[in-house]
Design a protein around this motif. Structure first.
Motif, PDB file in Angstrom:
ATOM      1  N   GLN A 244      14.057  66.511  81.085  1.00 40.40           N
ATOM      2  CA  GLN A 244      12.778  66.184  80.406  1.00 40.40           C
ATOM      3  C   GLN A 244      11.639  67.033  80.967  1.00 40.40           C
ATOM      4  O   GLN A 244      10.794  67.537  80.219  1.00 40.40           O
ATOM      5  N   GLU A 247      11.970  70.605  79.725  1.00 45.40           N
ATOM      6  CA  GLU A 247      11.604  70.670  78.290  1.00 45.40           C
ATOM      7  C   GLU A 247      10.092  70.612  78.117  1.00 45.40           C
ATOM      8  O   GLU A 247       9.518  71.342  77.302  1.00 45.40           O
ATOM      9  N   ALA A 248       9.441  69.740  78.894  1.00 42.56           N
ATOM     10  CA  ALA A 248       7.980  69.612  78.784  1.00 42.56           C
ATOM     11  C   ALA A 248       7.307  70.925  79.161  1.00 42.56           C
ATOM     12  O   ALA A 248       6.363  71.377  78.498  1.00 42.56           O
ATOM     13  N   ALA A 250       8.675  73.973  79.008  1.00 44.56           N
ATOM     14  CA  ALA A 250       8.965  74.962  77.961  1.00 44.56           C
ATOM     15  C   ALA A 250       8.059  74.740  76.752  1.00 44.56           C
ATOM     16  O   ALA A 250       7.504  75.699  76.180  1.00 44.56           O
ATOM     17  N   ASN A 251       7.866  73.480  76.363  1.00 44.11           N
ATOM     18  CA  ASN A 251       7.017  73.177  75.190  1.00 44.11           C
ATOM     19  C   ASN A 251       5.582  73.618  75.431  1.00 44.11           C
ATOM     20  O   ASN A 251       4.938  74.188  74.538  1.00 44.11           O
ATOM     21  N   GLU A 252       5.062  73.364  76.620  1.00 40.48           N
ATOM     22  CA  GLU A 252       3.662  73.714  76.911  1.00 40.48           C
ATOM     23  C   GLU A 252       3.462  75.218  76.981  1.00 40.48           C
ATOM     24  O   GLU A 252       2.443  75.743  76.532  1.00 40.48           O
ATOM     25  N   ARG A 254       5.243  77.432  75.363  1.00 42.60           N
ATOM     26  CA  ARG A 254       5.346  77.936  73.977  1.00 42.60           C
ATOM     27  C   ARG A 254       4.107  77.597  73.166  1.00 42.60           C
ATOM     28  O   ARG A 254       3.687  78.355  72.299  1.00 42.60           O
ATOM     29  N   ALA A 255       3.492  76.430  73.475  1.00 45.50           N
ATOM     30  CA  ALA A 255       2.294  76.024  72.721  1.00 45.50           C
ATOM     31  C   ALA A 255       1.027  76.674  73.290  1.00 45.50           C
ATOM     32  O   ALA A 255      -0.058  76.530  72.729  1.00 45.50           O
ATOM     33  N   SER A 257      -0.426  75.790  76.046  1.00 48.70           N
ATOM     34  CA  SER A 257      -1.270  74.812  76.752  1.00 48.70           C
ATOM     35  C   SER A 257      -1.047  74.821  78.275  1.00 48.70           C
ATOM     36  O   SER A 257      -1.764  74.158  79.005  1.00 48.70           O
TER      37      SER A 257
END
Ligand code: KIV
Length: 278
Positions: A244, A247-248, A250-252, A254-255, A257
């Motif tokens: 988790q 993933e968090a 990687a998401n940030e 990519r976004a 942020s």
């Protein structure tokens, strides 16, 4: 702070206090298990499976073990450090066993070494003990003999097999081991050995009657939730937490942020004027 000595551990067992052993393979894990106050930390050759990704422990070399024992040693203050002797580092003769154990003590800064096998390993145990190296024995399911056992199978289930495990444990104790790991044997066989020997027994898959218990750190933490043998109890589900977190991240990224201003640096004065290069 001083590390637990063989005498401290012996006193614990004599006072009927359970001995707690956990594996560790690197500096970070060593710091964590030491902070938890465990008595003994084992740099097990199980690292062949949980660190190196092999199906068994046979590919682990003495050089690998020295490296990991050095890493763990730097993270320990209080716990007694046991270094596993890997496959083919002590089986040839007593001289080979002594030379291998010497490296783990001298280069790795271990407090003792562990080797597998009963009657067949008694000479190796004796040579190390005579040289002043404390030895932990290991009988029952001995993973380095996985091919001879026909797999990772519980040992000592028949009368004859139970007698063999008891004989092995007695041989290791008589050769001078200060402690012995009992792995993968029925609880009553472990109880008999524990009653019979003066040295403490540390169980893994050997029931509740041993002087202490050991588990692999990755199993305690639940770092591989697909691995769930009967003898393991998980105290956390780190695999889920870790995935988790990654993933968090990687998401940030990519976004866009992460990193935000709180994780970025500024110049002391005014921000630099960046020439537009495109
Ligand atoms: O290698 C290891 O981690 C061990 C323990 C499971 C006892 O030998």
């Amino acid at each position: 702070m001083k590390r637990q000595s063989v005498l401290d551990l012996r006193k614990k067992a004599d006072n009927d206090e359970k001995i707690v052993m956990v594996t560790a393979y690197d500096y970070t894990m060593a710091r964590l298990v030491d902070a938890a106050g465990v008595d003994m930390v084992l740099v097990g050759d199980s690292l062949g499976m949980v660190v190196q990704g092999h199906d068994d422990t046979l590919p682990v070399t003495l050089d690998h073990m020295v490296y990991h024992v050095q890493c763990v040693s730097r993270g320990l203050q209080r716990a007694h450090l046991v270094a596993d002797m890997p496959f083919m580092s002590y089986q040839i003769d007593g001289a080979q066993a002594l030379a291998s154990a010497g490296r783990l003590m001298q280069e790795g800064r271990a407090n003792s070494v562990k080797l597998e096998g009963g009657e067949r390993s008694a000479e190796a145990v004796r040579r190390c003990v005579e040289a002043g190296i404390p030895v932990v024995g290991h009988v029952g399911l001995t993973p380095q003999s996985v091919h001879a056992m026909g797999g990772f199978r519980i040992q000592g289930r028949t009368e004859e097999a139970a007698d063999r495990v008891v004989r092995d444990a007695v041989a290791v104790a008589e050769a001078g081991a200060f402690c012995i790991v009992l792995e993968g044997i029925p609880s009553d066989v472990a109880a008999e050995i524990t009653n019979r020997l003066e040295i403490p027994t540390i169980g893994i898959g050997a029931g509740p009657h041993c002087s202490g218990q050991v588990l692999v750190c990755n199993d305690i933490l639940g770092m591989d939730l697909s691995f769930a043998p009967k003898f393991v109890k998980r105290y956390a589900r780190v695999e889920e937490t870790a995935v988790q977190a990654f993933e968090a991240f990687a998401n940030e990224v990519r976004a866009g942020s992460f990193p935000g201003p709180e994780h970025s640096f500024e110049r002391k004065n005014a921000p630099r004027k960046v020439a537009k290069l495109y």
